[in-house]
Design an enzyme around this catalytic site. Structure first.
Site, PDB file in Angstrom:
ATOM      1  N   GLU A 277       0.830  -1.209   0.000  1.00  9.40           N
ATOM      2  CA  GLU A 277       0.000   0.000   0.000  1.00  9.40           C
ATOM      3  C   GLU A 277       0.862   1.256   0.000  1.00  9.40           C
ATOM      4  O   GLU A 277       0.515   2.259  -0.638  1.00  9.40           O
ATOM      5  CB  GLU A 277      -0.926  -0.005   1.223  1.00  9.40           C
ATOM      6  N   TRP A 280       2.088   1.778  -3.524  1.00  5.60           N
ATOM      7  CA  TRP A 280       1.056   2.403  -4.357  1.00  5.60           C
ATOM      8  C   TRP A 280       1.183   3.919  -4.309  1.00  5.60           C
ATOM      9  O   TRP A 280       0.985   4.619  -5.307  1.00  5.60           O
ATOM     10  CB  TRP A 280      -0.335   2.000  -3.870  1.00  5.60           C
ATOM     11  N   TRP A 308     -20.895   9.821 -20.576  1.00  3.29           N
ATOM     12  CA  TRP A 308     -21.421   9.746 -19.215  1.00  3.29           C
ATOM     13  C   TRP A 308     -22.814  10.351 -19.151  1.00  3.29           C
ATOM     14  O   TRP A 308     -23.182  11.189 -19.963  1.00  3.29           O
ATOM     15  CB  TRP A 308     -20.494  10.484 -18.255  1.00  3.29           C
ATOM     16  N   TRP A 364     -16.425   9.987 -13.569  1.00  5.12           N
ATOM     17  CA  TRP A 364     -15.566   9.797 -12.397  1.00  5.12           C
ATOM     18  C   TRP A 364     -15.009  11.103 -11.854  1.00  5.12           C
ATOM     19  O   TRP A 364     -14.738  11.232 -10.654  1.00  5.12           O
ATOM     20  CB  TRP A 364     -14.410   8.846 -12.729  1.00  5.12           C
ATOM     21  N   TRP A 387      -9.784   6.812  -8.368  1.00  5.90           N
ATOM     22  CA  TRP A 387     -10.991   7.027  -9.158  1.00  5.90           C
ATOM     23  C   TRP A 387     -10.845   6.489 -10.577  1.00  5.90           C
ATOM     24  O   TRP A 387     -11.772   5.894 -11.138  1.00  5.90           O
ATOM     25  CB  TRP A 387     -11.371   8.506  -9.164  1.00  5.90           C
TER      26      TRP A 387
END
Length: 480
Positions: A277, A280, A308, A364, A387
């Site tokens: 993590e 990341w 969208w 998004w 996202w």
């Protein structure tokens, strides 16, 4: 020997003295070092007056100032546009150089370029240091000398490149310069009210400053070995809860890696998962540096052509999502938690992001912007990366056909409905079986729980099964 007679340390995303790479370099290169924090009006002007992050920062710099004073210095605090405040302050202090931790966000880079240019006109130096990442920018590249676009490959290269020296603490050792107290005319510090903010009714629910960060780390370390088992369950004390401290630099990334890496080498699966993590975080910093277009566009340009949902109906659905009244309890609980506390568990972030983009078909970027306003630990690179992963538009993206089922996610990761009962109390009387999808409950169960669907709690604003088919079509392939 010091290179500069006087220097200025500009604290930004590194609000601590311990293990501060920029501060150590500045003290090595300056005979006398002044310190400053700027409440940047270019940033503050975009925030509401009750933004809990500003109060958190104010508390952190109070602790930082006390630590600097104990070490012989002190913190100058300015309320002004940083691109103007820093050159002006360097001039008034006759500082030869300004030191700052490197930032990777496009607007921050633009600001720093303006500061560097203004300083250069007066023959002053602007020196940036790596502090908020273990590896940054071009330090991890693939065999072709290009940035990685897939996390797993990046992570493997990151781990292969790591040496103990990369995570050693930065310690100020003599010979070095000394911290200088602020001149008398610069000792007055603006209050929260002075800068247009106040103490929020619901402050960030963690202790502030370096002491707060160290306390959370000490609490987490005995749980680290079980991190991989607990991290996906929002009602379980699984995460470290250090993300807001990493965001504002009240603890260094190296301090966390120094705990995780040796434990991983000793065989701890939990430590390995936690270190992943942290990697990341470096990965998303690197992506933002090399591909700054992601700040407003899809990482993969072809996905900017997605159609969208828009118009009044989409706006209505978006508002229901923001307010936590979608009719899907786990989504509503997560959004209400965010609105009330500024925190949302990582598993729930994925659930609500998938719901917005793939159940409601909403861009998004609208969700990303809402999170940017609400999250205590908002960080552009990680927020954008998360996202785009959920929307399947980014690097290392979730495949477009993987669409989270909010009911399944709820039953799996909040089986007893603890999170739902806390943040959606109108459903608290339902059984653990019915609480995940009240519209499927028997009428007698709803009556017994005092629930009238459509009145005391909304019906689902979208049918997940139908929405899934629409999403597959939206992404170009429809599969029954």
């Amino acid at each position: 020997m010091p290179k500069f007679e006087r220097g200025l340390m500009w604290f930004r995303r590194d609000l601590r003295l311990e293990d501060n790479a920029t501060l150590v370099q500045a003290l090595r290169e300056c005979r006398r070092l002044f310190c400053v924090f700027v409440f940047d009006t270019d940033i503050l002007s975009t925030l509401p007056a009750d933004d809990r992050r500003v109060a958190f920062i104010d508390d952190c710099i109070t602790e930082l100032d006390a630590e600097l004073r104990a070490a012989g210095g002190g913190l100058i605090v300015r309320h002004e546009a940083a691109h103007k405040a820093i050159p002006d302050l360097a001039r008034s202090l006759n500082a030869d150089a300004v030191f700052a931790g490197r930032d990777y966000e496009p607007e921050a880079k633009s600001r720093d370029q303006r500061v560097a240019a203004a300083l250069k006109l007066e023959q002053r130096h602007f020196l940036q240091c790596k502090d908020q990442a273990i590896f940054e920018m071009d330090e991890i590249l693939n065999g072709q000398g290009e940035p990685y676009k897939v996390f797993t490959a990046y992570k493997n290269a990151w781990l292969k490149a790591l040496r103990p020296t990369h995570i050693e603490p930065f310690i100020n050792q003599p010979p070095s310069g000394t911290l200088a107290p602020p001149p008398a005319q610069l000792t007055q510090r603006p209050s929260l009210n002075d800068i247009g903010f106040g103490h929020p009714a619901h402050p960030i629910p963690v202790a502030t400053g370096s002491r707060g960060a160290q306390g959370l780390l000490a609490d987490f370390l005995p749980r680290m070995d079980l991190y991989h088992e607990r991290r996906d369950f929002p009602a379980v004390k699984g995460p470290s809860y250090l993300s807001v401290h990493l965001r504002f630099g009240t603890i260094s990334i190296r301090a966390l890696a120094r705990e995780a890496y040796p434990a991983m080498q000793a065989g701890s699966v939990g430590a390995a998962t936690w270190l992943s993590e942290l990697i990341w975080r470096d990965f998303y910093f690197m992506i933002l540096h090399h591909f700054p277009h992601v700040a407003g566009q899809a990482f993969r340009p072809e996905y900017d052509s997605i159609s969208w949902e828009c118009g009044p109906e989409a706006d209505k659905l978006f508002r229901a999502w923001c307010d936590g009244i979608t009719g899907y309890p786990i989504v509503d609980a997560a959004m209400r938690q965010l609105n009330q506390t500024g925190y949302m568990h990582n598993r729930l972030r994925m659930v609500v992001a998938s719901f917005l983009t793939k159940d409601l078909g909403i861009d998004w970027r609208r969700g990303e912007q809402y999170f940017a306003r609400q999250l205590n630990d908002f960080d552009l690179s990680a927020n954008n990366g998360g996202w785009q992963w959920a929307a399947s538009t980014g690097c290392d993206a979730q495949p477009y056909f993987r669409i989270f089922n909010p009911i399944t996610q709820s039953r799996k990761f909040d089986a007893q409905g603890h999170v739902i009962r806390r943040y959606v109390p109108e459903l608290a009387a339902l059984s653990s079986k019915d609480i995940h999808a009240p519209w499927l409950a028997q009428p007698t169960a709803l009556v017994h729980a005092g629930i009238t669907l459509g009145v005391s709690y909304p019906m689902p604003i979208v049918d997940h099964g139908c929405a899934r088919k629409v999403t597959l079509a939206r992404y170009g392939i429809l599969k029954d």
